[in-house]
Write a protein that holds these residues in place. Structure first.
Motif, PDB file in Angstrom:
ATOM      1  N   UNK A  61       0.811  -1.218   0.000  1.00 40.22           N
ATOM      2  CA  UNK A  61       0.000   0.000   0.000  1.00 40.22           C
ATOM      3  C   UNK A  61       0.844   1.268   0.000  1.00 40.22           C
ATOM      4  N   UNK A  62       2.026   1.215   0.543  1.00 40.12           N
ATOM      5  CA  UNK A  62       2.832   2.426   0.693  1.00 40.12           C
ATOM      6  C   UNK A  62       4.061   2.431  -0.213  1.00 40.12           C
ATOM      7  N   UNK A  63       3.981   1.771  -1.361  1.00 39.72           N
ATOM      8  CA  UNK A  63       5.132   1.668  -2.259  1.00 39.72           C
ATOM      9  C   UNK A  63       5.608   3.021  -2.753  1.00 39.72           C
ATOM     10  N   UNK A  64       4.689   3.942  -3.000  1.00 40.96           N
ATOM     11  CA  UNK A  64       5.095   5.243  -3.530  1.00 40.96           C
ATOM     12  C   UNK A  64       5.767   6.111  -2.466  1.00 40.96           C
ATOM     13  N   UNK A  65       5.558   5.791  -1.201  1.00 40.13           N
ATOM     14  CA  UNK A  65       6.172   6.564  -0.130  1.00 40.13           C
ATOM     15  C   UNK A  65       7.612   6.139   0.132  1.00 40.13           C
TER      16      UNK A  65
END
Length: 178
Positions: A61-65
């Motif tokens: 869910x937080x790959x872009x972060x």
């Protein structure tokens, strides 16, 4: 827990875009107006995330972060703008020249991008630059190909056409979506 993470990350993503689009017009000196925009933005972003997170988030869910991926995405923006400018100039010169120099056709290009999001981003980058339109994305024998309508086909060879069309886009898309 995976669904909660997907909703949270999608809410953050939507809220950032909400802020980018609304705050410049929110009355920069009116604190109450800015706070209203922030509160409404959070509510709308959350509602949007509840209904759409399952379509946007499939794994992490937080790959872009991840700082490396986020920096790569931000660093890609000026490269895309330069490529967009070059393509616009090329098409403008072709359109304004007394003798139109075009050789339109459909070419098949090969890409090493594997993720759905990466293929979508690459296809959109190609389509949004004048002179090319992505018509189809296919997978054949474990390899991804795109069929591109090109304003000036200089080669039908898959490798040559691939290098010419996807140019600077593919390495950056792979950095963001790998």
């Amino acid at each position: 827990m995976k669904k909660v993470g997907a909703v949270i990350s999608t809410t953050i993503f939507c809220f950032v875009f909400w802020l980018l689009y609304t705050l410049p017009f929110a009355g920069q000196y009116d604190f109450n107006k800015v706070m209203e925009e922030i509160i409404v933005g959070l509510i709308i972003s959350f509602i949007t995330a509840v209904f759409t997170a399952k379509f946007f988030i499939r794994e992490n869910a937080f790959w872009l972060f991840n700082p490396v991926k986020l920096f790569s995405l931000i660093a890609f923006v000026p490269i895309y703008i330069i490529e967009l400018f070059k393509a616009n100039m090329d098409v403008a010169i072709r359109a304004l020249s007394p003798k139109v120099k075009i050789n339109p056709g459909i070419v098949k290009i090969q890409t090493d991008v594997e993720s759905d999001y990466g293929l979508s981003m690459l296809a959109n980058c190609i389509t949004l630059t004048p002179g090319t339109i992505t018509m189809d994305v296919t997978e054949e024998n474990g390899q991804h190909y795109m069929y591109i309508h090109w304003i000036d086909v200089t080669s039908q060879d898959v490798k040559t056409a691939s290098d010419s069309i996807k140019g600077a886009f593919e390495p950056w898309v792979r950095r963001v979506f790998k």
